[in-house]
Write a protein that holds these residues in place. Structure first.
Motif, short mmCIF file in Angstrom:
data_model
loop_
_atom_site.label_atom_id
_atom_site.label_comp_id
_atom_site.label_asym_id
_atom_site.label_seq_id
_atom_site.Cartn_x
_atom_site.Cartn_y
_atom_site.Cartn_z
N PRO A 36 6.69 7.33 31.13
CA PRO A 36 5.89 6.62 31.88
C PRO A 36 4.36 7.01 31.46
O PRO A 36 3.94 8.20 31.10
CB PRO A 36 5.94 7.08 33.37
CG PRO A 36 7.19 7.65 33.35
CD PRO A 36 7.52 8.16 31.93
N ALA A 38 1.46 7.62 32.77
CA ALA A 38 0.65 8.51 33.57
C ALA A 38 1.27 9.80 32.95
O ALA A 38 0.42 10.93 32.91
CB ALA A 38 0.75 8.30 35.03
N ASP A 82 -2.87 -0.32 34.71
CA ASP A 82 -2.52 -1.08 36.13
C ASP A 82 -1.03 -1.56 36.05
O ASP A 82 -0.68 -2.23 37.17
CB ASP A 82 -3.27 -2.04 36.45
CG ASP A 82 -5.07 -1.54 36.86
OD1 ASP A 82 -4.93 -0.43 37.36
OD2 ASP A 82 -5.94 -2.44 36.41
N LEU A 83 -0.32 -1.52 34.78
CA LEU A 83 0.93 -1.93 34.81
C LEU A 83 1.85 -0.83 35.50
O LEU A 83 2.22 0.22 34.86
CB LEU A 83 1.29 -2.06 33.43
CG LEU A 83 0.36 -3.32 32.78
CD1 LEU A 83 0.93 -3.46 31.25
CD2 LEU A 83 0.61 -4.66 33.43
N PRO A 84 2.49 -1.10 36.61
CA PRO A 84 3.36 -0.19 37.09
C PRO A 84 4.53 0.47 36.26
O PRO A 84 5.01 1.80 36.40
CB PRO A 84 3.91 -0.60 38.54
CG PRO A 84 3.86 -2.25 38.28
CD PRO A 84 2.59 -2.35 37.10
N ASP A 85 5.03 -0.26 35.23
CA ASP A 85 6.20 0.13 34.59
C ASP A 85 5.85 0.49 33.21
O ASP A 85 6.55 0.61 32.20
CB ASP A 85 7.30 -0.99 34.60
CG ASP A 85 8.01 -1.12 35.93
OD1 ASP A 85 7.90 -0.14 36.70
OD2 ASP A 85 8.22 -2.24 36.22
N ARG A 87 5.26 2.08 29.82
CA ARG A 87 5.52 3.36 29.14
C ARG A 87 5.05 3.42 27.71
O ARG A 87 4.99 2.40 26.95
CB ARG A 87 7.32 3.07 29.15
CG ARG A 87 7.73 3.23 30.68
CD ARG A 87 9.38 3.04 30.51
NE ARG A 87 10.08 4.28 30.48
CZ ARG A 87 10.16 5.20 31.24
NH1 ARG A 87 9.72 5.19 32.37
NH2 ARG A 87 10.89 6.33 30.80
#
Length: 96
Positions: A36, A38, A82-85, A87
């Motif tokens: 991910p 982050a 800002d893209l939650p998924d 990777r």
């Protein structure tokens, strides 16, 4: 000091070749694995800081190339923040 290149695939399928002045990067990532965004950034910041500190301990100055690489990595990651998924895929390691 042995250095390492590592190839990454970003969320938009683009690829980049990154540099670490130390093999410590291998302690933080596995080729073939997705991380991910982050988590990837947290790991690469820590690995780069350790690598630069190793250079400083050996040569008396921090590794400017590691600093530049981290700035490039941060810039590449920004569009995906800002893209939650989102990777990042670690493709490979090669000696520099």
């Amino acid at each position: 000091m042995p250095a390492m290149h590592y190839r990454l695939r970003w969320p938009d399928a683009s690829e980049s070749l990154a540099y670490s002045p130390s093999l410590v990067i291998e302690d933080f990532f596995q080729p073939g694995q997705d991380y991910p965004l982050a988590d990837f950034l947290r790991r690469v910041r820590e690995a780069t800081a350790i690598a630069s500190a190793r250079v400083e301990a050996k040569y008396g100055f921090a590794c400017s190339r590691a600093h530049d690489q981290m700035a490039d990595t941060e810039a590449r990651a920004e569009p995906f923040a800002d893209l939650p998924d989102a990777r990042v895929h670690v493709l490979s390691f090669t000696p520099a």
